[in-house]
Every structure is written in C-alpha cells, then in structure tokens.
Design a protein around this motif. Structure first.
Motif, PDB file in Angstrom:
ATOM      1  N   LEU A  36      70.006 -10.753  36.048  1.00 42.09           N
ATOM      2  CA  LEU A  36      70.585 -11.725  36.968  1.00 42.09           C
ATOM      3  C   LEU A  36      71.624 -12.625  36.294  1.00 42.09           C
ATOM      4  O   LEU A  36      71.686 -13.829  36.535  1.00 42.09           O
ATOM      5  N   ILE A  67      74.151  -8.364  37.499  1.00 37.36           N
ATOM      6  CA  ILE A  67      74.743  -9.350  38.384  1.00 37.36           C
ATOM      7  C   ILE A  67      75.567 -10.325  37.546  1.00 37.36           C
ATOM      8  O   ILE A  67      75.234 -10.614  36.400  1.00 37.36           O
ATOM      9  N   TYR A 145      75.602 -10.955  43.863  1.00 35.75           N
ATOM     10  CA  TYR A 145      74.199 -10.915  44.276  1.00 35.75           C
ATOM     11  C   TYR A 145      73.833  -9.486  44.645  1.00 35.75           C
ATOM     12  O   TYR A 145      74.705  -8.627  44.852  1.00 35.75           O
ATOM     13  N   GLU A 147      70.893  -7.511  47.244  1.00 35.43           N
ATOM     14  CA  GLU A 147      69.823  -7.606  48.229  1.00 35.43           C
ATOM     15  C   GLU A 147      68.843  -6.463  48.001  1.00 35.43           C
ATOM     16  O   GLU A 147      69.195  -5.295  48.171  1.00 35.43           O
ATOM     17  N   LEU A 160      66.462 -11.529  47.746  1.00 34.08           N
ATOM     18  CA  LEU A 160      67.830 -11.720  47.283  1.00 34.08           C
ATOM     19  C   LEU A 160      67.803 -12.057  45.804  1.00 34.08           C
ATOM     20  O   LEU A 160      67.083 -12.968  45.380  1.00 34.08           O
ATOM     21  N   VAL A 162      70.156 -13.397  42.761  1.00 35.22           N
ATOM     22  CA  VAL A 162      71.408 -14.112  42.550  1.00 35.22           C
ATOM     23  C   VAL A 162      71.273 -14.934  41.285  1.00 35.22           C
ATOM     24  O   VAL A 162      70.165 -15.335  40.907  1.00 35.22           O
ATOM     25  N   LEU A 180      77.091 -19.574  44.146  1.00 37.72           N
ATOM     26  CA  LEU A 180      76.271 -18.453  43.683  1.00 37.72           C
ATOM     27  C   LEU A 180      76.170 -18.439  42.163  1.00 37.72           C
ATOM     28  O   LEU A 180      75.166 -18.006  41.603  1.00 37.72           O
ATOM     29  N   VAL A 197      64.235 -15.662  47.401  1.00 37.63           N
ATOM     30  CA  VAL A 197      65.392 -15.683  46.520  1.00 37.63           C
ATOM     31  C   VAL A 197      64.896 -15.791  45.080  1.00 37.63           C
ATOM     32  O   VAL A 197      64.115 -16.687  44.747  1.00 37.63           O
ATOM     33  N   PHE A 199      66.156 -16.205  41.153  1.00 39.22           N
ATOM     34  CA  PHE A 199      67.353 -16.748  40.514  1.00 39.22           C
ATOM     35  C   PHE A 199      67.087 -17.075  39.053  1.00 39.22           C
ATOM     36  O   PHE A 199      65.945 -17.144  38.594  1.00 39.22           O
TER      37      PHE A 199
END
Length: 261
Positions: A36, A67, A145, A147, A160, A162, A180, A197, A199
């Motif tokens: 990520l 990402i 990001y 999904e 998600l 991100v 983001l 989400v 992160f």
C-alpha cells in the motif's frame, strides 16, 4: 493461497524480506501480496525494495499488486524535475533513496548530510534515469487505490486498499489524489462508510487508542503502517484474518557498505 498486506516499507528491505520469510510467502504457490505504498525513502535500501517488488510483479502480475504512496509520488516528481526538492530530499528522506540508486557514484556524497545543488541534483537525476530507464514509467503507472472484491472462499468482504485514506462523504471516483496520498485525521477520525478501508501512511502507534500490537482498527477502517519510516518496524498482515507479524528494525545504522570512488 494466502493474501498478505503491507505498507510503508520505507527502504527497510532486510526487515521486509524477513517478514516474507517468516510467513513462507510463495507467489509460486499462489500467495498474493498487496503493497500500500511508501516502498521508498528514509531507509537504506529503497532501490532494492522498489526494484525487487517491480520484478516480482512482472513475474507474477496476478499476485503482486503495488499502490502509489506519497513517497512514490515525491520520487516521481523529483525524477521528473518537478515538486519541491528540499521538501523531498531534506525533510522526507528522499536523500536516502537517491543514495541507494547512486550506489558508489561520487555524487553520492552530495546527498549525504547536506542539500545538494541544483546541478548535482540534475546530474544524479540523469544518471539514475539512464541506468534505470523503467523506474519513472513504473512510478507513473502505479494506481492510487485498489478495490478488493469479496471472496466467498475465504469469507473476505470487499475492501478498499489505499495509501493514506479517503475524504469522507466524497465518491471514490471524485476523490482528490492529494487526499488519497496524504490525508490523515479527517479520514481516520471521521470515516463511517460501509466499505472497509485498509490504509497505511500513519504509523499505528500514532492512531487513536492503539492497543500496541497488530493492525489498528476503528469500525470499518484498518491501519497497517508498522512505522518502518520511523525506525520502528515492518508489519505484514494476512487478509482477511488480520493476523500479523511485526519485524522490528534492529539497527538504525544498518546500511550496505558503499565505497565511493
């Protein structure tokens, strides 16, 4: 066929590789890895982390997913001659990344304990772009990001992935890329959406009421930044169980020994 999540490796390749070994990570056996963002900067082996992950993604494109984080964006901007070089090199650890790509080139000294001149930066930029011509296109193409669909086989819900988070109340397709990549409190304090989400960006010890081990959780949001960028460690998280391992950064001074000619 396990799925693993990691964020904010920040050039700490030794800890990252140990985490993969500890879970016997094997893309050959069908394991998946989602990174990520913030693969680079601050730590001593940003080049190794980034190049190894790009090579692994090329070999296993359906199992390795990368990402973009704010540090990949800053590296991309610097290599393109854009952005704020002082903000990147002096305050966000970009100097360590440039040194890792320069290797034993004499320009390496210019990026150690001082702000390099514009001429030195340009010479270093051209050296890196000529030696690693695929780096800039690879950085530019990283998604902001991913999904994840629900997986009935494992019971994993849709989620998600991100780097930093999202702005609450704004549809995903209308999110500002800056959010983001950079958002903090407005996301992790106030997001109350139904979609989980996951992160990075904000190390878990800095998140509200963190318990002190494993990922941070609040309702439908999960933080997985182990703090490698601040010499804490790398956290590798299995999805959807959220079981994790944490590999601490053992030696703040650990770095490949480079002889500059």
């Amino acid at each position: 066929m396990a799925t693993y999540l990691v964020s904010d490796i920040h050039g700490q390749n030794q800890a990252f590789q140990k985490a993969l070994r500890d879970v016997s990570f094997s893309p050959q056996a069908g394991d998946r890895l989602y990174v990520l963002g913030d693969m680079v900067d601050r730590g001593p082996e940003s080049k190794e982390v980034l190049l190894d992950l790009l090579a692994l993604r090329q070999a296993y494109p359906n199992q390795i997913y990368l990402i973009k984080g704010n540090h990949e964006q800053m590296l991309e901007d610097w290599l393109s001659g854009n952005g704020n070089p002082e903000l990147y090199l002096r305050y966000n650890g970009g100097d360590a990344t440039i040194r890792s790509f320069l290797g034993n080139h004499p320009l390496r000294r210019a990026f150690l304990d001082r702000m390099p001149s514009l001429q030195e930066q340009e010479e270093a930029r051209q050296f890196i772009l000529s030696r690693y011509p695929t780096i800039l296109p690879a950085l530019s193409s990283l998604p902001l990001y991913i999904e994840l669909p629900a997986d009935p086989r494992t019971g994993a819900p849709a989620a998600l992935l991100v780097h930093a988070g999202i702005r609450p109340g704004i549809p995903l397709q209308e999110q500002d890329p800056q959010d983001l990549l950079w958002i903090r409190e407005p996301f992790y304090l106030y997001y109350d959406g139904e979609l989980p989400v996951i992160f990075g960006h904000t190390p878990v010890p800095g998140l509200p009421q963190y318990s002190g081990s494993g990922p941070w959780r609040r309702d439908n949001i999960i933080g997985i930044d182990g703090g490698a960028g601040y010499w804490r460690g790398v956290m590798l998280v299995e999805w959807p169980s959220l079981q994790s391992i944490f590999v601490p950064i053992r030696d703040r001074q650990s770095s490949p020994q480079v002889r500059v000619y």
